[in-house]
Write a protein that holds these residues in place. Sequence first.
Motif, PDB file in Angstrom:
ATOM      1  N   UNK A 591       0.807  -1.217   0.000  1.00  0.00           N
ATOM      2  CA  UNK A 591       0.000   0.000   0.000  1.00  0.00           C
ATOM      3  C   UNK A 591       0.840   1.266   0.000  1.00  0.00           C
ATOM      4  N   UNK A 592       2.102   1.184   0.442  1.00  0.00           N
ATOM      5  CA  UNK A 592       2.957   2.369   0.417  1.00  0.00           C
ATOM      6  C   UNK A 592       3.189   2.863  -0.999  1.00  0.00           C
ATOM      7  N   UNK A 593       3.073   1.956  -1.953  1.00  0.00           N
ATOM      8  CA  UNK A 593       3.219   2.363  -3.344  1.00  0.00           C
ATOM      9  C   UNK A 593       1.864   2.616  -4.003  1.00  0.00           C
ATOM     10  N   UNK A 594       0.870   1.783  -3.657  1.00  0.00           N
ATOM     11  CA  UNK A 594      -0.416   1.868  -4.350  1.00  0.00           C
ATOM     12  C   UNK A 594      -1.370   2.898  -3.757  1.00  0.00           C
ATOM     13  N   UNK A 595      -1.298   3.138  -2.433  1.00  0.00           N
ATOM     14  CA  UNK A 595      -2.251   4.072  -1.812  1.00  0.00           C
ATOM     15  C   UNK A 595      -1.615   4.696  -0.571  1.00  0.00           C
ATOM     16  N   UNK A 598      -3.830   6.714   2.005  1.00  0.00           N
ATOM     17  CA  UNK A 598      -4.595   5.878   2.934  1.00  0.00           C
ATOM     18  C   UNK A 598      -3.723   5.427   4.099  1.00  0.00           C
ATOM     19  N   UNK A 599      -2.484   5.037   3.812  1.00  0.00           N
ATOM     20  CA  UNK A 599      -1.571   4.610   4.873  1.00  0.00           C
ATOM     21  C   UNK A 599      -1.294   5.756   5.836  1.00  0.00           C
ATOM     22  N   UNK A 600      -1.106   6.952   5.308  1.00  0.00           N
ATOM     23  CA  UNK A 600      -0.832   8.100   6.179  1.00  0.00           C
ATOM     24  C   UNK A 600      -2.044   8.427   7.049  1.00  0.00           C
ATOM     25  N   UNK A 601      -3.259   8.333   6.463  1.00  0.00           N
ATOM     26  CA  UNK A 601      -4.461   8.561   7.267  1.00  0.00           C
ATOM     27  C   UNK A 601      -4.569   7.508   8.372  1.00  0.00           C
ATOM     28  N   UNK A 602      -4.240   6.266   8.043  1.00  0.00           N
ATOM     29  CA  UNK A 602      -4.281   5.178   9.027  1.00  0.00           C
ATOM     30  C   UNK A 602      -3.298   5.440  10.170  1.00  0.00           C
ATOM     31  N   UNK A 603      -2.089   5.828   9.833  1.00  0.00           N
ATOM     32  CA  UNK A 603      -1.080   6.086  10.862  1.00  0.00           C
ATOM     33  C   UNK A 603      -1.529   7.219  11.769  1.00  0.00           C
ATOM     34  N   UNK A 604      -2.021   8.298  11.176  1.00  0.00           N
ATOM     35  CA  UNK A 604      -2.441   9.451  11.972  1.00  0.00           C
ATOM     36  C   UNK A 604      -3.614   9.097  12.884  1.00  0.00           C
ATOM     37  N   UNK A 605      -4.614   8.397  12.348  1.00  0.00           N
ATOM     38  CA  UNK A 605      -5.791   8.063  13.153  1.00  0.00           C
ATOM     39  C   UNK A 605      -5.438   7.114  14.295  1.00  0.00           C
ATOM     40  N   UNK A 606      -4.540   6.152  14.047  1.00  0.00           N
ATOM     41  CA  UNK A 606      -4.128   5.233  15.119  1.00  0.00           C
ATOM     42  C   UNK A 606      -3.350   5.960  16.204  1.00  0.00           C
ATOM     43  N   UNK A 758     -11.523  -0.520   7.403  1.00  0.00           N
ATOM     44  CA  UNK A 758     -12.290  -1.218   6.367  1.00  0.00           C
ATOM     45  C   UNK A 758     -11.646  -0.998   4.994  1.00  0.00           C
ATOM     46  N   UNK A 759     -11.285   0.256   4.716  1.00  0.00           N
ATOM     47  CA  UNK A 759     -10.634   0.559   3.435  1.00  0.00           C
ATOM     48  C   UNK A 759      -9.278  -0.123   3.337  1.00  0.00           C
ATOM     49  N   UNK A 760      -8.556  -0.132   4.426  1.00  0.00           N
ATOM     50  CA  UNK A 760      -7.220  -0.720   4.437  1.00  0.00           C
ATOM     51  C   UNK A 760      -7.262  -2.214   4.153  1.00  0.00           C
TER      52      UNK A 760
END
Length: 940
Positions: A591-595, A598-606, A758-760
């Motif tokens: 996902x670091x390459x494809x999206x 989304x990964x950055x949003x996941x890291x921030x929210x966690x 869910x998106x992840x």
Amino acid sequence: MNWTLVIGGLAVHLIFFYSIFDIYFTSPLVHGMTPHATALPPPARRLILFVMDGCRADKLLEVDDKLHSRAPFLRNIVKKKGAWGISHTHVPTESRPGHVALIAGFYEDVSAVAKGWKENPVEFDSVFNESRHTWSWGSPDILPMFAKGAHDGHVHAHSYTSDAEDFGGADSSKLDTWVFDRVKEFLSEAKHNMTLREMFKQDKVILFLHLLGIDTNGHAHKPYSHEYLENIVIADAGIQEIHGLIEDFFEHDGQTAYIATSDHGMTNWGSHGAGHTSETLTPLVAWGAGVRGPQPPGNHPYPDGYEKEWHLSDLKRTDVNQADVAALMASLIGVPFPLNCVGTVPLDFLNTTDQFKAEAIFANAEEILAQFVVKMHQKRSTTLSVFFTPFKPLTPSIQVDRLRQTHRLIQQQHYKEAISQSVETIELALLGLTYYHTYHRLVLGFCIAMAFIGWISFLVTLILQHTLIIQPRHNLDLQQRGFWRSEKGIRLAFTLLGVIVVSLLYIQSQVLTHYLYCLLPIVIWHKVVQRADVFVDLYYYVVDHGYVKRTIVAVLMGVCGLEIIILGFFWRQLLSVGLLGIALWPLSTHLMQSNRPLVLRWIFSCLVLGVFPLLPVVGRQPNYNLVYLAGILAFILALFLFTRPEILTHNKRTTSETSFSQWHLHTLLQLFVLLLAIFITWWTAVSRQAKQGLSAVSQFISWAILATSLVLPLVSSSHMYTRLLSIAVSFLPPFLLLSTAHEGLFYLALSTVLVIWIQLEHDLQTRKLQRLSTLWFSDSLSLVADCRKLEFNDIQCAYVFLYLLLTAFFGTGNIASINSFDPASVLSFLTVFSPFTMAALMMWKIIVPFLLVTCAFNAVHLSINVPTQSLFLLVLLMSDYMAIHFFFLVKDYGSWLDIGTSISHYVIVMVTILILFALLSLSRVFTNFSLRVSRKWHRQ
């Protein structure tokens, strides 16, 4: 879903859950003993017991900078007339077990505490029951349980209505003034009513004044508030007045003993139930007939140094266990010790002859020894002689010798030696009671542990069958095996083992639950052995594919991940460390390459969610500004999301114009309810600060919001995003009404993490899947036939679900917050004390975040095309691993806090497992079911 598996698993876990109470929390009561009392005339004819409910020792005994006390009368008693100390309570520090310990002399088991507050759910004796007459005034939640069952109706209880126990009122000291006024009326009537006068002037009489105002004010306004501290002043003045009236009534005959104490303390944030010192340290002041006066301190001061802090270091302090107070009261007025009393007479409180002290403690020893004898005979009668191991320090011959020797020492007037001998006998008898009370604990615990291990092994076989690992070529032909390895042989072997176990249990007349515990491992291991070929297939699969190292690493990582959750039970801050690991996990994926966004949003929210376990436990310091902030942010966020293209487009495309208008109306209604909840929360907070109580209108609206929140999700579209948003927005209003600080912000952070999760999970799948915006929960029924098998990466999905599920609770609470109750959380709904209604509301507050996570879990199933049962089995396996871990950590020794905490850990995990069965079904109702009659609301 395999309902046979669900019902069987639910039954197994119910047995696991119940077993911990049956093994560790069985009732300590035994019956059939002969009452024992002091043979000599008692020093007092009557006793007055004041119980200041919820009064902390420090708040009663401390002084200000000018050495002024808020309880001048009781402090004067301590300084000039009586004896003082600290009464140490046991967990749970609640009113019912505290009063049972004070008046009946034993520590009530949890099962009895849970059965009710207003009546006596188990038959036990008390000092009141042994008295000639007892008059009591106070709370309707305490008095009836000591009056019900008393012989000849000689316990006279007078209580106000439960409506008077109002946590939202301006001041609850009126509860105490009501008691004092009724006692004054009683004394006045006794002067003119000859029958009452004669009854009151008899010996062995007790007056019990239950003063609940301090506790109620502490809950409503906190123990440092003016109301709480002023209530202590009022109680002290009332005790002084009643003391004077009693003395005048009996013309200062010197035959009245007085005891003032408390059932439990209270934390600074207005709760009790756990083991904090502010909850377990209660004051004890005694004076009058038979009680010693002030004495200089001994040579061995208490290490806590409280007497110095309270400027009482020049006086002797005598600490007792709470159950000792019952023994003290019985010895002062000469009534038999309560039959199940385990308290020891605190001889340092007595001002009597050495002979009386020796006789009192000897009768005390006989009473406790009688309980030991009954308990010993019970165990002996239900255990085969070849298996029975007696308590060697107190064999029947030793018992007789000890009693005879102590009696001889009293006759020879060697009173100090007799006292020492009796104290030693009491200590041995108490150890013996514990020995026989836990006699079968090791065997039963071993059976439950073996059943646990078997169940986990059985789950592994089920999980493997949901993967591509099982290969028929490795299965051996059962007909080619020896008889004892065949299916018939295995069944016969386990049947014979079961018959042997049942025979042994029947011969020993064991109870039904012991049959369950001993037969359960046999049934489960029979299933495991029958499916043993699955482990053979696993071995071949791992070896053939060269996955040995990978499997070992995966198991170790899984264990470490679960241990982080387990450690979070002890230190909830460690959950933040786990959330950090979960936040960084997608960095190792494609996902670091494809999206990357989304990964950055996941890291921030966690990371945002990981802040909450670092914050103080909710309830200690109310901050309603944070509740308002959470509501306003939620309103803005909900308004933004409801107008998102993927929601508007799909709802407009799949509905008629009329239905689309209905959808708008539904959305507006949800937003209105959210605003209304914010307003009611503000109204409640303002009313509480103004001490105006809760208005009926506000209360009605709060209950209406709660009822509406259960219906609104069911009338929304079954489009996945729309339904999830509707669920989150609908559950938030009642959650805000039950919040006092940052819980609402935690709710928003958790909801954000769930949506991104869910998106992840969807984007992590390498196969081609439907876009999330095109998914409908109504499609889940047709999804089953096309579901894929479990894969290795699904373990991570199950782990994240379990982690978020437990974070849903520990994000704002901990073990102590379960035991401790703060009525401020439910003030929007009711203020009158109602334990079961309040408990139900608090349970709903706990369940709502669980339900959010479970609904998101259903969405994950839908998005990655995996059947619910497959991932659930992985979650169940991880949960059971934690459960057996905590089962082995359960202890029945050490401090009461350690014992209670160890059992609480196990109970939380087991409750989580049990409610998972219900939550998965309930979440499917909220996600899949619709009350819409029109089919146009669904896709056409």
